[in-house]
Scaffold this motif. Structure first.
Motif, PDB file in Angstrom:
ATOM      1  N   LEU A   1     -15.445   0.308   0.387  1.00 35.84           N
ATOM      2  CA  LEU A   1     -13.969   0.963   0.863  1.00 35.84           C
ATOM      3  C   LEU A   1     -13.355  -0.409   1.388  1.00 35.84           C
ATOM      4  CD1 LEU A   1     -12.376   3.111   2.001  1.00 35.84           C
ATOM      5  CD2 LEU A   1     -13.533   2.714   4.087  1.00 35.84           C
ATOM      6  N   GLY A   2     -12.066  -0.517   1.107  1.00 29.72           N
ATOM      7  CA  GLY A   2     -11.293  -1.698   1.191  1.00 29.72           C
ATOM      8  C   GLY A   2     -11.182  -2.686   0.089  1.00 29.72           C
ATOM      9  N   GLU A   3     -12.040  -2.748  -0.873  1.00 26.18           N
ATOM     10  CA  GLU A   3     -12.068  -3.812  -1.915  1.00 26.18           C
ATOM     11  C   GLU A   3     -10.800  -3.596  -2.907  1.00 26.18           C
ATOM     12  OE1 GLU A   3     -15.398  -3.558  -4.479  1.00 26.18           O
ATOM     13  OE2 GLU A   3     -14.333  -4.643  -6.007  1.00 26.18           O
TER      14      GLU A   3
ATOM     15  N   LEU B   1       0.874  -1.318   0.015  1.00 22.05           N
ATOM     16  CA  LEU B   1      -0.040  -0.123  -0.028  1.00 22.05           C
ATOM     17  C   LEU B   1       0.881   1.339   0.144  1.00 22.05           C
ATOM     18  CD1 LEU B   1      -2.834  -0.959   2.625  1.00 22.05           C
ATOM     19  CD2 LEU B   1      -2.794  -1.042   0.115  1.00 22.05           C
TER      20      LEU B   1
ATOM     21  N   TYR C   1     -20.802   0.079   8.959  1.00 25.47           N
ATOM     22  CA  TYR C   1     -19.479   0.308   8.204  1.00 25.47           C
ATOM     23  C   TYR C   1     -19.908   0.515   6.748  1.00 25.47           C
ATOM     24  CZ  TYR C   1     -15.859  -1.382   5.428  1.00 25.47           C
ATOM     25  OH  TYR C   1     -14.683  -1.604   4.368  1.00 25.47           O
TER      26      TYR C   1
ATOM     27  N   LEU D   1     -16.816   8.163   1.151  1.00 28.93           N
ATOM     28  CA  LEU D   1     -16.457   8.318  -0.297  1.00 28.93           C
ATOM     29  C   LEU D   1     -17.319   9.207  -1.231  1.00 28.93           C
ATOM     30  CD1 LEU D   1     -15.833   4.291  -1.163  1.00 28.93           C
ATOM     31  CD2 LEU D   1     -14.013   6.402  -0.539  1.00 28.93           C
TER      32      LEU D   1
ATOM     33  N   SER E   1      -8.011   0.493  -8.472  1.00 26.87           N
ATOM     34  CA  SER E   1      -9.174   0.733  -7.636  1.00 26.87           C
ATOM     35  C   SER E   1      -8.719   0.921  -6.031  1.00 26.87           C
ATOM     36  CB  SER E   1     -10.058  -0.695  -7.886  1.00 26.87           C
ATOM     37  OG  SER E   1      -9.541  -1.768  -7.203  1.00 26.87           O
ATOM     38  N   ASN E   2      -7.549   1.061  -5.900  1.00 29.46           N
ATOM     39  CA  ASN E   2      -6.966   1.039  -4.682  1.00 29.46           C
ATOM     40  C   ASN E   2      -7.411   2.167  -3.870  1.00 29.46           C
ATOM     41  OD1 ASN E   2      -5.315   1.877  -2.106  1.00 29.46           O
ATOM     42  ND2 ASN E   2      -4.050   0.073  -2.951  1.00 29.46           N
ATOM     43  N   GLU E   3      -8.185   2.304  -2.629  1.00 28.06           N
ATOM     44  CA  GLU E   3      -8.862   3.540  -2.306  1.00 28.06           C
ATOM     45  C   GLU E   3      -7.920   4.471  -1.787  1.00 28.06           C
ATOM     46  OE1 GLU E   3      -9.925   0.443  -1.670  1.00 28.06           O
ATOM     47  OE2 GLU E   3     -11.682   0.430  -2.028  1.00 28.06           O
TER      48      GLU E   3
ATOM     49  N   ALA F   1     -18.584   4.026   5.155  1.00 34.03           N
ATOM     50  CA  ALA F   1     -17.704   4.067   4.088  1.00 34.03           C
ATOM     51  C   ALA F   1     -18.400   4.915   2.639  1.00 34.03           C
ATOM     52  CB  ALA F   1     -17.373   2.558   3.375  1.00 34.03           C
TER      53      ALA F   1
ATOM     54  N   ILE G   1      -8.141  -2.190  -1.858  1.00 31.13           N
ATOM     55  CA  ILE G   1      -7.088  -2.616  -1.073  1.00 31.13           C
ATOM     56  C   ILE G   1      -6.616  -4.058  -0.909  1.00 31.13           C
ATOM     57  CG2 ILE G   1      -5.907  -2.490   1.223  1.00 31.13           C
ATOM     58  CD1 ILE G   1      -7.094   0.248   1.429  1.00 31.13           C
TER      59      ILE G   1
END
Lengths: 202, 166, 226, 391, 103, 389, 222
Positions: free
Chosen positions: G2-4, D318, D369, D377, F213-215, D373, G6
């Protein structure tokens, strides 16, 4: 210690080493380069750290961005007169023991650009260089080989007496004067202590 | 009264002294944390585990950091040229000395009346929790209210500032 | 895309007194250029950028060219009156003589602009401007207010050639350090003497080595290694 | 035999202490444990650094260090020799005393944290009643050392790194605490030993770890996020974000002081992983009841190393967040979620045994959650985009 | 001296130091530091009295101290916030100067 | 293109207003570079920060000023070719092409068809190398400890192998000549290229999986460093950066140089002009380049690779001048040559896309964070060798 | 969600990490000092001088025409022409380089010297392990260090070397034919006219012919 005795002891399962060897082994195997690229050669330097050549195998992938924590400065590319004071300053900021590899033609002598008005004709005019790699740019393998040359050089350094490393020599120069950018050129044009006029061959 | 007490007391007092005497404000703040740590250790020495840890958590973890932040945000770490003490420092010192004299005299005078060693009380966190939500539930609520008020106040101050700069 | 002549006509119609000249380009590239007068250049630039048909919104390239003072030797036919003894009588006769005359044509600094149109996708239109000379009157109007892309390029020309762009908001040296005094891309720039030693010396290097030796000898009174 | 193996370190300690006169025994016992901690974790640090370098290498299709000793296992030793003998530079304008103290404060504080982490059955240095509080209060003082390092260096990058670090650590300490409080609410104790013991039970051979409950799972995720931020690991490694701040607060450190910082950072990772293990992953308890015979300390260290591996994996993948995004994430997402988690725990507690509490508690956290989220966004207009083409 | 007396003396000393700091320093933040020291001295007193008092099991002193710590945290936060917001107006943390500027 | 120039006020310096809260005294001045981990070499930005917010940014160039143009005026036309390799040292082949194109324009030299195809193939391979490593460096600067960069370089090595086996050198190819190319690629080389090109879509897919598609990438990149199309045009921005701002301008389509009009490819355009668009436009261009490569490798004709009438030594163009440009991976790369009939140009000028794209750096960075500056700078995609020349 | 993204990224790195243990594609490291990638035939690094036969000094193809020195962009070649002529590998008297230095600390490996050399005398080497701590001694290569045999050339660039050999052989045949013709002509001349020029000069003539291209570019260079 005598070599023979050492080998004999080694055969019996006793490994003997001297402080000198241990110290040199340690610093040889943990040379952290500074994250410092200048020009074209920097790309080959990066390529050397990448998957195919993998400088990490020698324990040298820890590229430190801060000169304080780095051991090795790879001058990878053309040093211009505008950049030279910064390079010297960075070298001054590094902690001993420190090594310099001049990578590529430009770093050694100004290379193809040496006739230019803003190009320094070799970084060894201002700071001592340990290993020179010719090439424009040198292949990654050449950098690896230079790295091993440096390791060999470290390994063979005695810690006392003649030929001891600079940081163990109380009289050696620790800080190198930073050249000033003058109205027409750098002043002085070279550090005479590091770069005495070479013996003329022809 | 043992060696540990004297060491901790010395640490605390020296830290406090340094905190008010040093020129550089950041040094003052760091000395203050030493004094806080000394006090927290004194609390532990007094078998008040919970209070001691709370002291470290709140004072070193939050207050000292806040002080440091405030110093950096206000550029207070630069020492002014005309001295760090106010021109009424003599009066202040006199008042402080007087207060200490009175307090000290009172403590020494009442010393014989003070109780001596007693067995260390065993206080579990469980007990504290029960007490907080039992006997002391009202003060707890009031403190909670106070903290909320402080939070809201701080937020309002910050927001006000922001609007002004715009 | 209009031809250079058409553009010239359009400019002259829009900006009276613009004084545009066509500079032909003999090379096969056929990129002829227009020479502007510095006094009207900014007005012309605005016109070129904002004109409906041209719409040259994109200044791609801006550069300087140095033209040294030239000694021009031309052969001129001159009629001179010569006293000759013709047939034993001294006479003044007109005689046509070919004579080489030398005169100095003052050098100048030139800037060249390559314009394109992104909206209309045509170009290039080449403009050029000249300073009066190379020494004291080296001012040209800046086109940075018209095209932002000129910002760094004008600074570069200022740095390397010494053309002063009036109206540039931030005219500093771009590439050399601020203390530097010379303009290194000028054709008469002489490099400072930092010669040390060359293993493979060549004509120019040898000349510099000689100069260096002389300079050092003059300074220290002793010859160095070379 | 099995229990001897399990308790081998405890027995060893008792035997060693027993050799001494009884006056010295309590002090010697503590000393011995301290020595053990001081030896084991730096060794683990060396191993982890190597693991990290090799693991990152594997993720990046290369080998990583493999020349120094067999498979490169002597690499950390070489690094240690080099670092310890390297010149120690104190910048001329730096505050020499604080510059010197900062790494020491960090390492000492981090070592103190290990005092309360149970590393196996009966293997804890101090089993105190408020051990969780102790852990957090000591953890809070590491912030101070970071600040000291950044401020005393008199370097703009250092100072900015320190400010970032302190702000980040303070912000994430709150959710870290809150997510731990959930466990405390269920167990009813601040003692880590008791918390682990409460999880050391099995139904149908499956453990009662906190992570296997809806609130525990959510809590663990929040805890993991906050712990990553607390230890300045990627993707929260802004304080030392080398692409922006060179090396953050330890830019000016060299030689052994830098090595101490490096050590302190990794020890922080171990201690917080140990805490997470104790709180959510059942500490030293075996994952299945039929594995009871494996010594407890193996489970503990295995779980710690596993979480370290996940941290390395995340680091290899990341990119990092920006400062304001980081803060927003802490205050607008992680903290509300942990607070909600507390409500969830209460629900869990009061709904009693049965399937209902599973459904309700899971639904609460999931809905929260998704809602958080999505609104987050949408508010920042962030999402995948489509692109147009010109022929 | 009894242990309690010792603690009380230390508390008195710290209180006096804090008071002196608060009264003599010019920097507003350092004045706050002095106040924090005074508060802490009071806490030490509370804990010491609880420990050596007749009913330690009643937890009164300790509770008082815990509440005091919580209040002190709020006080520090608000105090420092005010200092910073004043600083933004007058560009100084010097109390003497703030006084002079009136505003 | 949305809106015309006349609608917007672009006179001079209409940068977003800078709010300096309480006078200059509050600002923290930071000189970022010339040695800084994320300045792609030796670039310096003098920043003035309010907290972490940028209120002034002055780029400082020249730390790699190697006097390219001066050297160009002293050496012969041919000897300049290897120097052009070292301009933008990631894409030496496109530099070769641009220079060769300018000289060919100057002398009116024709190029054989096969050579044109080879040039297209090499240029598109170079574009893929450049875009992949640009994205890799960008994500590296975002803090991803090098993994995407490693993947990009893994693919780069494969392409460099092709370059080396054709031209002899990994980076400094020195391959193109006025009127063609130096050596004729063998059938085996073309096969190897086909193989590599066939593997590229998988790489692109992997790269996208890792990042697209990385947040975190989206949060960092979207809405940051926006560049309006009007300003982009006016500031001479070219290449993917311009197209990310939504301006349809691709010199491959506009000038029809080489044989580009024979291939079917599309030009991806962004709508927001932020970092994410610049990044995505590059990703999409990789896909288009793969498409061009497939077509070119299929259609490549036989024949000579060098015009037999072309001169190598003793090359002296007639007096005149020419400006030749190509769509380099970074933008419009142009060479402007003035010949006075000698064997070296009278004036040799490089139009560096990297330098001119940096014109808008300050405009994009104002009001953003230091961390964003690093990313915005990375998204411009410069190479210092070309910026400073 | 969110998180997908990643998680997708994590999956990708995990695939690579696991893959690096099983597939060569995912573990691209070449462990350099022990294993090396084969250099492609076209690979080039620094120039060397080809000699024919076994004696390097005698067999150098270089005739010191100095074209490469003139054309070298960074000017890293230095040649001193010999004053006399020595027989080369084929026994023809030839001007030879008394000094031929290449400063590889300046050389940019551009291959232009190879391209312009009319005698196929200078070629590109592939040797790259040249790092040294000796700034001048190690990086300034002289004639002796530069001279490499034709066999070596065949080893590193087989295709190119065979082409060059064929070309040289053809040239030699041509030159020999010419020489023979010239010699024949000379002999005929000599026979025809009793007073003949010295035959040695006539024999040397083809060499001068071969040398002719050298004269042209020298004028061009400046």
């Amino acid at each position: 210690m005598e070599e023979g005795l050492k080998i004999e002891l080694g055969k019996q399962g006793v490994f003997v080493t001297t402080i000198e060897e241990l110290y040199n082994w340690g610093r040889k195997n943990s040379v952290w380069p500074m994250q410092f690229g200048l020009a074209c050669c920097a790309i080959e330097m990066i390529a050397t750290t990448m998957a195919r050549y993998d400088l990490a195998r020698f324990g040298a992938e820890v590229f430190r961005p801060s000169p304080r924590q780095a051991d090795l400065m790879i001058i990878s590319g053309t040093v211009t007169k505008k950049m030279a004071p910064q390079v010297v300053r960075l070298y001054n900021q590094m902690a001993e023991p420190r090594y310099v590899i001049a990578m590529g033609a430009c770093a050694i002598s100004g290379g193809p650009f040496k006739q230019g008005y803003n190009v320094l004709k070799g970084i060894d005019r201002y700071i001592p260089v340990d290993v020179h790699i010719p090439g424009c740019p040198p292949r990654p393998e050449a950098l690896l080989q230079a790295f091993m040359t440096l390791q060999k050089k470290i390994e063979e350094q005695p810690l006392t007496g003649e030929g001891r490393p600079r940081h163990l020599d109380a009289e050696a120069q620790g800080e190198f004067p930073v050249p000033v950018q003058g109205e027409h050129d750098l002043e002085p044009t070279s550090n005479k202590l590091v770069w005495p006029l070479p013996v003329v061959i022809r | 009264m043992n060696l540990v007490f004297y060491v901790l007391a010395g640490l605390t007092v020296l830290g406090g002294l340094a905190a008010v005497l040093l020129k550089n404000t950041v040094h003052c703040a760091l000395a203050l944390t030493v004094a806080f740590a000394g006090l927290a250790l004194l609390f532990l020495e007094l078998d008040a585990q919970f209070a001691g840890f709370a002291q470290i958590l709140v004072y070193i973890g939050a207050v000292a950091i806040l002080v440091v932040f405030a110093i950096l945000l206000t550029r207070g770490s630069e020492t002014p040229e005309d001295g760090v003490f106010s021109h009424t420092w003599l009066a202040g010192l006199a008042v402080a000395a007087a207060v200490f004299a009175v307090l000290g005299w009172a403590v020494i005078q009442s010393a014989p009346a003070l109780t001596h060693e007693s067995a260390a009380p065993v206080v579990t966190v469980n007990q504290i929790g029960n007490a907080l939500l039992g006997r002391y539930v009202l003060p707890l609520e009031i403190v909670a209210l106070l903290l909320t008020a402080a939070l809201v106040g701080a937020v309002i101050v910050a927001m006000h500032e922001k609007e002004e700069t715009k | 895309m209009k031809s250079v002549e058409e553009i010239k006509a359009a400019i002259e119609a829009a900006v009276p007194g613009a004084g545009v000249e066509i500079v032909p380009n003999p090379s096969p590239s056929g990129q002829h250029s227009l020479r502007l007068l510095p006094s009207h250049a900014v007005a012309v630039a605005y016109f070129l950028r904002d004109d409906e048909d041209l719409g040259l919104d994109f200044l791609s390239n801006l550069t300087g060219v140095d033209h040294l003072d030239k000694e021009i030797a031309e052969k001129v036919k001159v009629t001179r009156q010569v006293t000759k003894t013709v047939d034993g009588v001294e006479q003044t006769v007109d005689e046509v003589v070919e004579e080489t005359r030398k005169h100095m044509e003052p050098g100048y600094l030139e800037t060249v602009y390559h314009l394109f149109s992104m909206a209309k996708k045509h170009g290039p239109v080449v403009l050029r401007m000249r300073t009066v000379n190379r020494t004291d009157e080296v001012e040209l109007p800046s086109v940075t207010p018209v095209w932002r892309s000129a910002e760094f390029q004008e600074r570069e020309v200022f740095d390397l050639y010494g053309v002063v762009f009036t109206g540039h908001p931030d005219l500093r040296r771009l590439l050399m350090w601020p203390e530097f005094k010379d303009h290194p891309m000028r054709r008469d720039y002489k490099e400072p003497d930092d010669f040390e030693y060359e293993p493979t010396p060549h004509d120019t290097v040898l000349a510099r080595a000689k100069d260096h030796k002389a300079a050092v000898a003059g300074q220290e009174g002793t010859g160095t290694g070379l | 035999m099995v229990s001897t193996l399990d308790q081998i370190f405890v027995l060893l300690k008792h035997w060693l202490v027993g050799l001494l006169p009884s006056v010295l025994q309590p002090a010697a016992g503590v000393l011995l444990s301290v020595v053990a901690i001081v030896c084991v974790f730096p060794a683990l640090f060396a191993l982890t650094v190597l693991l990290e370098r090799k693991g990152l290498g594997r993720m990046q299709n290369r080998l990583g260090p493999n020349r120094v000793g067999p498979f490169g296992i002597l690499q950390p030793i070489a690094d240690a020799i080099k670092s310890l003998t390297k010149e120690d530079i104190v910048p001329l304008r730096a505050d020499a005393l604080i510059h010197f103290l900062a790494p020491l404060v960090l390492v000492v504080a981090v070592f103190l944290e290990f005092a309360v982490v149970p590393m196996g059955r009966n293997m804890v240095l101090v089993d105190m009643d408020a051990s969780l509080l102790f852990f957090f209060s000591i953890g809070a003082s590491t912030e101070l050392s970071v600040f000291m390092a950044g401020w005393s260096s008199r370097n703009k990058y250092s100072l900015m790194g320190a400010m970032r670090a302190v702000a980040q650590m303070i912000s994430y300490e709150v959710p870290l605490l809150m997510s731990s409080v959930a466990v405390v609410m269920i167990t009813g104790s601040l003692s880590l030993v008791k918390i682990v013991e409460a999880q050391n039970q099995y139904t149908y051979g499956l453990p009662h770890w906190n992570i296997f409950t809806p609130w525990g799972c959510a809590g663990f995720v929040m805890f993991a996020i906050a712990a990553t931020a607390e230890t300045n690991r990627s993707p929260f490694d802004l304080p030392e974000g080398e692409s922006e701040l060179v090396a953050g607060y330890f830019t000016e450190y060299s030689g052994f002081k830098f090595a101490l910082f490096f050590l302190g950072e990794y020890l922080g990772m171990f201690s917080i992983s140990g805490l997470g293990t104790a709180l959510f992953l059942g500490g030293w308890s075996a994952p299945f009841s039929f594995l009871w015979w494996v010594p407890s300390w193996i489970w503990f260290f295995g779980k710690v190393m596993l979480s370290i591996c996940v941290l390395i994996w995340v680091r290899g993948t990341l990119p990092r967040l920006r400062q304001d995004q980081l803060m927003n994430f802490a205050w607008k997402f992680v903290l509300p979620m942990t607070l909600l988690n507390l409500v969830d725990v209460a629900l869990w507690r009061f709904l009693g045994e049965g399937w209902l509490r599973w459904v309700v508690c899971s639904a609460v956290m999931l809905v929260a959650y998704v809602a958080a989220a999505l609104t987050g966004l949408r508010r920042d207009h962030i999402g995948p985009r489509s692109y147009r083409y010109a022929e | 001296m009894t242990p309690l007396g010792g603690y009380l003396l230390v508390a008195a000393l710290v209180f006096a130091i804090g008071l002196a700091g608060a009264l003599t320093r010019r920097n507003a933040i350092l004045v706050l530091i002095g106040i924090e020291l005074m508060l802490n001295a009071a806490n030490l007193n509370l804990i010491a009295f609880w420990r050596y008092g007749p009913h330690p099991e009643a937890l009164t002193g300790m509770m008082f101290a815990v509440f005091s710590i919580a209040v002190a945290a709020a006080e520090a936060a608000v105090g420092l916030g005010l200092v910073i917001s004043i600083y933004r107006h007058v560009h100084t943390t010097d109390l003497d100067e703030m006084n002079r500027m009136k505003g | 293109m949305s809106g015309s120039l006349r609608d917007t006020n672009l006179e001079g310096w209409n940068r977003p207003p800078v709010i300096v809260p309480d006078g200059e005294g509050e600002l923290l001045e930071v000189a970022m570079g010339p040695h800084h981990p994320s300045t792609h070499g030796v670039f310096r930005m003098d920043l003035a920060l309010d907290g972490e917010r940028v209120v002034r940014l002055k780029p400082v160039f020249g730390y790699l000023h190697r006097n390219h143009e001066q050297i160009g005026e002293t050496v012969s036309y041919l000897a300049m070719m290897p120097y052009t390799d070292r301009l933008d040292y990631i894409c030496s082949l496109t530099n070769n092409w641009a220079y060769a194109l300018a000289v060919e324009k100057l002398v009116g030299q024709a190029v054989p068809e096969r050579a044109e195809y080879i040039r297209v193939i090499l240029a598109e391979l170079t574009r893929i190398v450049n875009h992949a490593s640009a994205i890799g460096f960008l994500i590296q600067e975002m803090g991803a400890s090098g993994t995407p960069l490693m993947y990009a370089f893994r693919e780069r090595e494969k392409i460099l192998d092709l370059f080396e086996s054709l031209t002899g050198s990994r980076m400094m190819c020195n391959y193109m000549r006025f009127g063609g190319c130096r050596v004729d690629p063998s059938a085996a080389w073309l096969d190897a290229t086909r193989k590599v090109v066939a593997g590229l879509p998988q790489f692109a897919h992997e790269f996208e999986n890792l990042l697209m598609s990385n947040e975190i990438v989206m949060a960092r990149c979207q809405g940051v460093g926006k560049l309006r199309p009007e300003l982009a045009i006016n500031a001479g921005v070219t290449g993917p950066m311009l197209r990310a701002s939504g301006v349809n301008y691709d010199i491959r389509k506009v000038d029809h140089y080489g044989v580009y009009d024979r291939f079917k490819f599309r030009v991806p355009l962004g709508d927001h002009g932020d970092i994410y668009d610049r990044y995505m436009v590059r990703v999409l261009e990789i896909h288009e380049s793969i498409g061009i490569l497939e077509q070119a490798l299929k259609e490549i004709p036989g024949g000579p690779v060098m015009d037999p009438k072309a001169k190598i030594r003793g090359f002296r163009p007639k007096p005149g001048e020419a400006y030749g440009r190509i769509e380099g991976p970074k933008g419009e790369l142009g060479f402007y040559l003035i010949s006075d009939g000698g064997n070296s140009p009278y004036r040799f000028r490089v139009r560096p896309p990297s330098l001119i794209n940096l014109t808008v750096l300050e405009d994009m960075c104002l009001g953003h964070n230091v961390a964003d500056v690093v990313l915005i700078f990375g998204s411009v995609d410069i190479v210092l060798g070309e910026v400073d020349r | 969600m969110l998180g997908e993204g990643i998680l997708k990224g994590l999956a990708e790195t995990a695939r690579n990490a696991v893959g690096s243990f099983v597939s060569k594609d995912r573990l691209t490291t070449v462990e350099y000092p022990e294993e090396r990638l084969p250099l492609p035939e076209a690979s080039r690094n620094f120039p060397f001088l080809v000699y024919d036969g076994t004696d390097w000094e005698k067999g150098l193809r270089c005739v010191a025409c100095q074209i490469c020195e003139k054309e070298c962009p960074p000017k890293c070649i230095y040649i001193d022409k010999s004053k006399d002529k020595k027989p080369d590998a084929f026994g023809r008297p030839q001007i030879y380089p008394a000094k031929f230095d290449i400063d590889i600390s300046v050389c940019m490996s551009c291959q232009i010297c190879v391209e312009v050399c009319p005698f196929e005398a200078i070629k590109m080497d592939t040797q790259y392990e040249l790092s040294t701590d000796d700034r001048f001694g190690g990086l300034l290569l002289d004639r002796k260090e530069l001279a490499k045999s034709n066999e070596y050339y065949h080893q590193i660039h087989p295709t190119e070397a065979s082409e060059v050999d064929a070309k040289l052989a053809a040239e030699k045949v041509k030159a020999d034919a010419k020489a023979k013709a010239a010699a024949g002509a000379a002999a005929a001349k000599a026979a025809a006219a009793a007073a003949a020029p010295k035959p040695a000069e006539a024999a040397a003539k083809p060499v001068v012919l071969a040398d002719a291209p050298a004269a042209k570019p020298q004028g061009e260079g400046d």
